[in-house]
Scaffold this motif. Structure first.
Motif, PDB file in Angstrom:
ATOM      1  N   HIS A 245      -6.982   4.791 -10.780  1.00  0.00           N
ATOM      2  CA  HIS A 245      -8.428   4.787 -10.558  1.00  0.00           C
ATOM      3  C   HIS A 245      -9.241   4.333 -11.764  1.00  0.00           C
ATOM      4  O   HIS A 245     -10.058   5.091 -12.282  1.00  0.00           O
ATOM      5  CB  HIS A 245      -8.886   6.184 -10.119  1.00  0.00           C
ATOM      6  N   LEU A 428      -1.384  12.338  -0.581  1.00  0.00           N
ATOM      7  CA  LEU A 428      -0.469  11.243  -0.882  1.00  0.00           C
ATOM      8  C   LEU A 428       0.838  11.372  -0.098  1.00  0.00           C
ATOM      9  O   LEU A 428       1.913  11.320  -0.630  1.00  0.00           O
ATOM     10  CB  LEU A 428      -0.188  11.148  -2.389  1.00  0.00           C
TER      11      LEU A 428
ATOM     12  N   SER B  95       0.808   4.624  -8.088  1.00  0.00           N
ATOM     13  CA  SER B  95      -0.350   3.778  -8.392  1.00  0.00           C
ATOM     14  C   SER B  95      -0.852   3.057  -7.150  1.00  0.00           C
ATOM     15  O   SER B  95      -2.053   2.888  -6.956  1.00  0.00           O
ATOM     16  CB  SER B  95       0.003   2.759  -9.484  1.00  0.00           C
ATOM     17  N   SER B  97      -0.358   4.144  -4.014  1.00  0.00           N
ATOM     18  CA  SER B  97      -0.899   5.169  -3.116  1.00  0.00           C
ATOM     19  C   SER B  97      -2.312   5.557  -3.517  1.00  0.00           C
ATOM     20  O   SER B  97      -3.164   5.786  -2.666  1.00  0.00           O
ATOM     21  CB  SER B  97      -0.009   6.409  -3.115  1.00  0.00           C
ATOM     22  N   LEU B  98      -2.559   5.640  -4.822  1.00  0.00           N
ATOM     23  CA  LEU B  98      -3.894   6.003  -5.293  1.00  0.00           C
ATOM     24  C   LEU B  98      -4.928   5.004  -4.787  1.00  0.00           C
ATOM     25  O   LEU B  98      -6.083   5.337  -4.560  1.00  0.00           O
ATOM     26  CB  LEU B  98      -3.937   6.047  -6.824  1.00  0.00           C
ATOM     27  N   LEU B  99      -4.498   3.766  -4.617  1.00  0.00           N
ATOM     28  CA  LEU B  99      -5.442   2.732  -4.208  1.00  0.00           C
ATOM     29  C   LEU B  99      -5.258   2.325  -2.746  1.00  0.00           C
ATOM     30  O   LEU B  99      -5.570   1.208  -2.346  1.00  0.00           O
ATOM     31  CB  LEU B  99      -5.349   1.534  -5.147  1.00  0.00           C
ATOM     32  N   ASP B 102      -1.307   3.845   1.731  1.00  0.00           N
ATOM     33  CA  ASP B 102      -1.225   4.497   3.016  1.00  0.00           C
ATOM     34  C   ASP B 102      -1.951   3.716   4.111  1.00  0.00           C
ATOM     35  O   ASP B 102      -1.470   3.541   5.220  1.00  0.00           O
ATOM     36  CB  ASP B 102      -1.964   5.836   2.838  1.00  0.00           C
TER      37      ASP B 102
END
Ligand code: FMN
Ligand code: SF4
Ligand code: FES
Lengths: 428, 165
Positions: A245, A428, B95, B97-99, B102
């Protein structure tokens, strides 16, 4: 700071040997072969203080000295281009955009340890990088930098590319050796160490791409130049991969020991969408999570160690306030369970048990005893595995319990995710 | 290296494949090391590595079949089952998955009308998720066969799929 390792990557035709030669390329090789004995080269690299950039930070010159002292021949050099630690993508620009910088470093290193050949072990997914390397190696042979009697000296040295086939653990040096030998890439117990009993049971030095890329610059500019950059105990340039992020993710080549705060805010451009910083993994998936209170830490081996984490590969993964830390632990443990080579039971079983427990906590079916149960499992893995994969695997669990225990408690006691942003629903 | 028994087994390296293998023999002090490269050549030429293909590789390299089977099933990039023409591999490590990896998975499942692990009925696409591919700074990303596609968005995915006939 002026870029050293990444200075060529934006040039047109940067992979071509003529581009590299025009800029003084292979001059360090010439200097090393003409002016130095192999022992001189080892001394220079020792004096420079260069430490391995693959994760463990072992002094490069020391490793070379051990292997060179072993009378068993032939000796081998292995270049670790497996780059599998999640978050890490720092070797890729060197491989894809400046292969000759790496090749020159490899030849000089091979000369220093008296190696007969080097294999670049590149992860199978880097098919493009493997092609770039093969073409560059062919060019280097043509110019007489590889092969027999290099630059007219009594030094023969060959260089090959060996492709992995999708197994994170093959980045671990002994698993890498097994894989080159044509076996399942399962780690060997140490000792014996590869410097004495390595590939084909011969003395073997394994170094990371970034480590070897530094060598030609050290020969060119001298050890004092290198030592003058950054902390005394681990000097030199370092490529940090920033992801997650932040507004400007990317590879940033900076002086070793650059503050984490600068990486996130000055180079990484701060947290995306104006959100708040929640957590940072400073050195790839196997290094413990840090909190915002730690961002003043300098990014070198000693300093990051002092705040309870590790520099690892220097891969900084940044998480904002929308992230569920139990979910992060589960995501990473799934990775380690998938990648465990299965040779020793603490890691093979432990990683799967941790995933099962984390699954139930994330699904709000956890019990309060689960936290102690996980701590107990981690305790039975730490230091009890054949290779450091097992040790690394417990870090996401231990560090999230340590810094974000409340998030576990909310999942367990209130049966909900502690975070209220829509995209963290799945943790997640 | 042996070139006999080829007809009987059904599988055989092309002349060029065999030549590549022979040349690589010079690169290693032990021919056992040819196993990983040989499996790559076999996969390239035969599409995937079924039991027959693995037996053929074992015969060519004069290695025990158990060893060849063990190695082929250990590494994720060797396919023991057939896949579609385009193997779509979405990274779902941290990294990415954070963006929104999914979301990318769901979008591709919808677009292709299959779930992760499945192949489209016309055999054009197989969809799988994979671990970190070393593109975390350009997340989310996917690899289709050997090619990386980075900074994915829905529009970008549409464009990529259009190009993959
Ligand atoms: C599970 C595991 C994975 C590793 N993956 C890599 C890798 O992808 N690349 C790398 O250079 N080192 C990796 N290492 C570290 C290597 O074992 C080894 O320490 C390193 O290649 C030595 O080179 P250096 O001294 O130049 O850093 C890994 C270690 C472990 C335990
Ligand atoms: S710690 Fe894990 S990866 Fe390492 S040898 Fe044991 S089972 Fe294999
Ligand atoms: S996490 Fe997706 S490429 Fe690294």
């Amino acid at each position: 700071m002026n870029e050293i390792l990444l200075k060529n990557i934006k040039k047109p035709n940067s992979t071509d040997i003529d581009t590299y030669l025009k800029d003084g390329g292979y001059k360090s090789l010439e200097k090393a072969l003409k002016e130095c004995t192999p022992k001189d080269v080892i001394d220079i690299v020792q004096k420079s203080g260069l430490r391995g950039r693959g994760g463990a930070g072992f002094p490069a010159g020391k490793k070379w000295e051990f292997a060179a002292a072993d009378k068993n021949t032939p000796r081998y050099l292995l270049c670790n281009a497996d780059e599998g630690e999640p978050g890490t993508y720092k070797d890729r620009p060197i491989i894809e955009k400046d292969p000759h910088q790496l090749i020159e470093g490899i030849i000089i290193s091979g000369y220093a340890i008296g190696a007969a050949a080097c294999y670049i072990y590149i992860r199978g997914e880097y098919a493009y990088g493997a092609d770039v390397l093969r073409k560059a190696i062919a060019q280097a042979y043509k110019k007489g930098f590889l092969g027999k009697k290099i630059l007219g000296k009594k030094f023969d040295f060959d260089l090959y590319v060996h492709k992995g086939a999708g197994a994170y653990v093959c980045g671990e040096e002994t698993a890498l050796i097994e894989s080159i030998e044509g076996k399942r890439g399962q780690s060997r117990i140490k000792p014996p160490f590869p410097v004495n009993v390595g590939v084909w049971n011969k003395p073997t030095v394994i170094n990371n791409v970034e480590t070897l890329a530094n060598v030609s610059h050290i020969i060119k500019n001298g050890p004092d130049w290198f030592k003058s950059m950054g902390p005394e105990k681990c000097p030199g340039p370092k490529i940090y991969s920033i992801s997650g992020h932040v507004n400007k993710p990317g590879n940033y080549e900076l002086i070793m020991g650059t503050p984490l705060k600068d990486l996130i805010y000055k180079y990484g451009g701060g947290i995306k969408n104006g959100k708040k910083l929640k957590a940072i993994i400073p050195g790839g998936a196997s290094t413990p999570v840090l909190k915002p209170e730690h961002i003043d830490v300098n990014m070198d081996y000693e300093s990051v160690g002092a705040v309870g984490s590790m520099l690892g590969s220097g891969a900084v993964m940044v998480m904002d306030e929308t992230v569920c830390m139990v979910g992060v632990a589960r995501r990473l443990l799934k990775f380690f369970a998938h990648e465990s080579c299965g040779k020793c039971s603490p890691c093979r079983e432990g990683t799967h048990w941790l995933v099962q427990i984390l699954d139930r906590i994330v699904n709000n079916e956890g019990k309060i005893e689960d936290i102690d149960l996980m701590l107990d499992i981690c305790d039975n893995m730490r230091g009890k595995t054949f290779c450091p994969l097992g040790d690394g695997a417990i870090n996401p669990v231990l560090s999230t319990i340590k810094h974000f225990r409340d998030e576990y408690l909310i999942h367990i006691e209130e049966k909900r995710c502690p975070v209220n942003y829509p995209h963290s629903e799945h943790c997640l | 290296m042996e070139e006999t028994n080829i007809e009987k087994k059904g599988y055989a390296f092309s002349k060029e494949g065999m030549q590549r293998l022979k040349e690589m023999m010079k690169d290693y002090p032990s021919s056992d090391a040819l196993l990983l490269p040989a499996l790559y050549i076999a996969q390239e030429e035969f599409g995937h590595l079924d039991t027959e293909a693995l037996r053929y590789v074992a015969d060519v390299l004069k290695l025990p079949r158990s060893k060849v089977f063990g190695v082929a099933t250990y590494y994720t990039m060797y396919k023991t089952k057939p896949t579609g023409k385009h193997l779509v591999q979405i990274c779902t490590n941290l990294s990415c998955s954070l963006l929104g990896a999914d979301h990318i998975v769901k979008y591709l499942e919808n677009r292709l009308g299959i779930k992760v692990g499945e192949t489209t009925p016309d055999n054009r696409f197989t969809l799988i998720t994979v671990e970190c591919l070393g593109s975390c700074g350009t997340a989310p990303m996917m690899q289709v066969n050997d090619t990386y596609y980075e900074n994915l968005t829905e529009k970008e995915i549409d464009r990529i799929l259009e190009g993959l006939k």
